[in-house]
Scaffold this motif. Sequence first.
Motif, PDB file in Angstrom:
ATOM      1  N   ALA A 112       0.827  -1.216   0.000  1.00 32.83           N
ATOM      2  CA  ALA A 112       0.000   0.000   0.000  1.00 32.83           C
ATOM      3  C   ALA A 112       0.860   1.264   0.000  1.00 32.83           C
ATOM      4  N   LEU A 113       1.975   1.228   0.725  1.00 31.08           N
ATOM      5  CA  LEU A 113       2.864   2.376   0.822  1.00 31.08           C
ATOM      6  C   LEU A 113       4.282   1.931   0.500  1.00 31.08           C
ATOM      7  N   ASN A 114       5.063   2.849  -0.070  1.00 31.40           N
ATOM      8  CA  ASN A 114       6.458   2.554  -0.384  1.00 31.40           C
ATOM      9  C   ASN A 114       7.342   3.195   0.681  1.00 31.40           C
ATOM     10  N   PRO A 115       7.785   2.418   1.676  1.00 31.07           N
ATOM     11  CA  PRO A 115       8.595   3.000   2.749  1.00 31.07           C
ATOM     12  C   PRO A 115       9.998   3.400   2.281  1.00 31.07           C
ATOM     13  N   LEU A 116      10.470   2.848   1.176  1.00 31.60           N
ATOM     14  CA  LEU A 116      11.820   3.156   0.712  1.00 31.60           C
ATOM     15  C   LEU A 116      11.888   4.471  -0.046  1.00 31.60           C
ATOM     16  N   ALA A 117      10.734   5.022  -0.401  1.00 33.55           N
ATOM     17  CA  ALA A 117      10.711   6.288  -1.141  1.00 33.55           C
ATOM     18  C   ALA A 117      11.333   7.422  -0.331  1.00 33.55           C
ATOM     19  N   ALA A 118      11.283   7.328   0.980  1.00 38.06           N
ATOM     20  CA  ALA A 118      11.796   8.395   1.843  1.00 38.06           C
ATOM     21  C   ALA A 118      13.314   8.356   2.000  1.00 38.06           C
ATOM     22  N   VAL A 119      13.951   7.271   1.566  1.00 38.15           N
ATOM     23  CA  VAL A 119      15.395   7.125   1.747  1.00 38.15           C
ATOM     24  C   VAL A 119      16.112   7.674   0.517  1.00 38.15           C
ATOM     25  N   PRO A 120      16.974   8.662   0.696  1.00 39.76           N
ATOM     26  CA  PRO A 120      17.698   9.212  -0.461  1.00 39.76           C
ATOM     27  C   PRO A 120      18.797   8.255  -0.919  1.00 39.76           C
ATOM     28  N   VAL A 121      19.111   8.324  -2.190  1.00 35.67           N
ATOM     29  CA  VAL A 121      20.223   7.550  -2.740  1.00 35.67           C
ATOM     30  C   VAL A 121      21.515   8.192  -2.240  1.00 35.67           C
ATOM     31  N   PRO A 122      22.454   7.399  -1.709  1.00 34.06           N
ATOM     32  CA  PRO A 122      23.705   7.987  -1.222  1.00 34.06           C
ATOM     33  C   PRO A 122      24.456   8.703  -2.350  1.00 34.06           C
ATOM     34  N   ARG A 123      25.040   9.816  -2.004  1.00 32.59           N
ATOM     35  CA  ARG A 123      25.797  10.580  -2.995  1.00 32.59           C
ATOM     36  C   ARG A 123      27.086   9.852  -3.344  1.00 32.59           C
ATOM     37  N   SER A 124      27.428   9.936  -4.604  1.00 35.53           N
ATOM     38  CA  SER A 124      28.714   9.408  -5.071  1.00 35.53           C
ATOM     39  C   SER A 124      29.665  10.580  -5.236  1.00 35.53           C
ATOM     40  N   PRO A 125      30.932  10.360  -4.956  1.00 29.07           N
ATOM     41  CA  PRO A 125      31.878  11.464  -5.130  1.00 29.07           C
ATOM     42  C   PRO A 125      31.976  11.856  -6.599  1.00 29.07           C
ATOM     43  N   ARG A 126      32.121  13.152  -6.812  1.00 34.38           N
ATOM     44  CA  ARG A 126      32.278  13.641  -8.190  1.00 34.38           C
ATOM     45  C   ARG A 126      33.690  13.348  -8.654  1.00 34.38           C
ATOM     46  N   LYS A 127      33.783  12.927  -9.898  1.00 34.41           N
ATOM     47  CA  LYS A 127      35.093  12.701 -10.488  1.00 34.41           C
ATOM     48  C   LYS A 127      35.508  13.979 -11.211  1.00 34.41           C
ATOM     49  N   VAL A 128      36.635  14.511 -10.801  1.00 43.30           N
ATOM     50  CA  VAL A 128      37.153  15.724 -11.423  1.00 43.30           C
ATOM     51  C   VAL A 128      37.997  15.291 -12.619  1.00 43.30           C
ATOM     52  N   PRO A 129      37.688  15.807 -13.808  1.00 41.51           N
ATOM     53  CA  PRO A 129      38.464  15.387 -14.969  1.00 41.51           C
ATOM     54  C   PRO A 129      39.916  15.848 -14.863  1.00 41.51           C
ATOM     55  N   GLN A 130      40.815  15.008 -15.334  1.00 44.96           N
ATOM     56  CA  GLN A 130      42.237  15.331 -15.333  1.00 44.96           C
ATOM     57  C   GLN A 130      42.524  16.250 -16.509  1.00 44.96           C
ATOM     58  N   MET A 131      43.054  17.413 -16.233  1.00 45.71           N
ATOM     59  CA  MET A 131      43.377  18.381 -17.280  1.00 45.71           C
ATOM     60  C   MET A 131      44.774  18.095 -17.816  1.00 45.71           C
ATOM     61  N   PRO A 132      44.951  18.227 -19.134  1.00 50.69           N
ATOM     62  CA  PRO A 132      46.291  18.001 -19.685  1.00 50.69           C
ATOM     63  C   PRO A 132      47.243  19.106 -19.223  1.00 50.69           C
ATOM     64  N   SER A 133      48.486  18.721 -19.085  1.00 49.07           N
ATOM     65  CA  SER A 133      49.499  19.697 -18.658  1.00 49.07           C
ATOM     66  C   SER A 133      49.842  20.630 -19.819  1.00 49.07           C
ATOM     67  N   HIS A 134      50.548  21.704 -19.506  1.00 44.95           N
ATOM     68  CA  HIS A 134      50.975  22.660 -20.533  1.00 44.95           C
ATOM     69  C   HIS A 134      51.829  21.954 -21.584  1.00 44.95           C
ATOM     70  N   ASP A 135      52.738  21.077 -21.126  1.00 46.20           N
ATOM     71  CA  ASP A 135      53.612  20.352 -22.049  1.00 46.20           C
ATOM     72  C   ASP A 135      52.814  19.415 -22.955  1.00 46.20           C
TER      73      ASP A 135
END
Length: 140
Positions: free
Chosen positions: A105-128
Motif C-alpha cells: 500500500a505504501l512505499n517506505p523506501l521512497a523516503a530514503v535518499p540515494v547515497p551521494r557518489s563522489p564527483r570525479k574531477v576530470p584530469q586536465m592536460p598539462s601545458h607540455d
Amino acid sequence: MGAQCLDDLLLIYRQFAQAENKSARTIEAAETAVSRFNTFLGGCLDISSVAAAELRAYIGWLQGNQEPAAPQRQPARNLSPHSIASYVRTLKAFWSWLKREGFIALNPLAAVPVPRSPRKVPQMPSHDQVAELVKSIPRS
C-alpha cells in the motif's frame, strides 16, 4: 493480498519486466539487488514489514560503516560508492513497482535518499601535453 516473499515477487517481476520489454541487464540488476537485500534481511519475510530503517541499515552495511548483525552478512568485497548508489536506486525502483502493482500500500523506501557518489574531477592536460598536441597538427 497476503504476505509475499521477495523471492516470489522477483519471479512475478521478471514476467512483468519481460512483458514491458525491459532489457535483460535491467532485469538481472533488479534480481541481483533484491536478492542481496533479501539475504541481508534474513530471507523470506513479509514485504509489508520492510521499512526505511532496513534500507538505511543495508546502505551502512554496504558502505562498511556498520557491523553486520549476523556472521552470514559479511560483504564479499568493498563496493564503490557508485555501486552502492546503483543498488539503492534499483531497490527503490523495485519497491515503486511493488506499490504500482498493488503488492504494497505504501512505499517506505521512497523516503530514503540515494547515497551521494563522489564527483570525479576530470584530469586536465598539462601545458607540455597541450604543446605536444599542437606540434603534432600538420601545418598544411
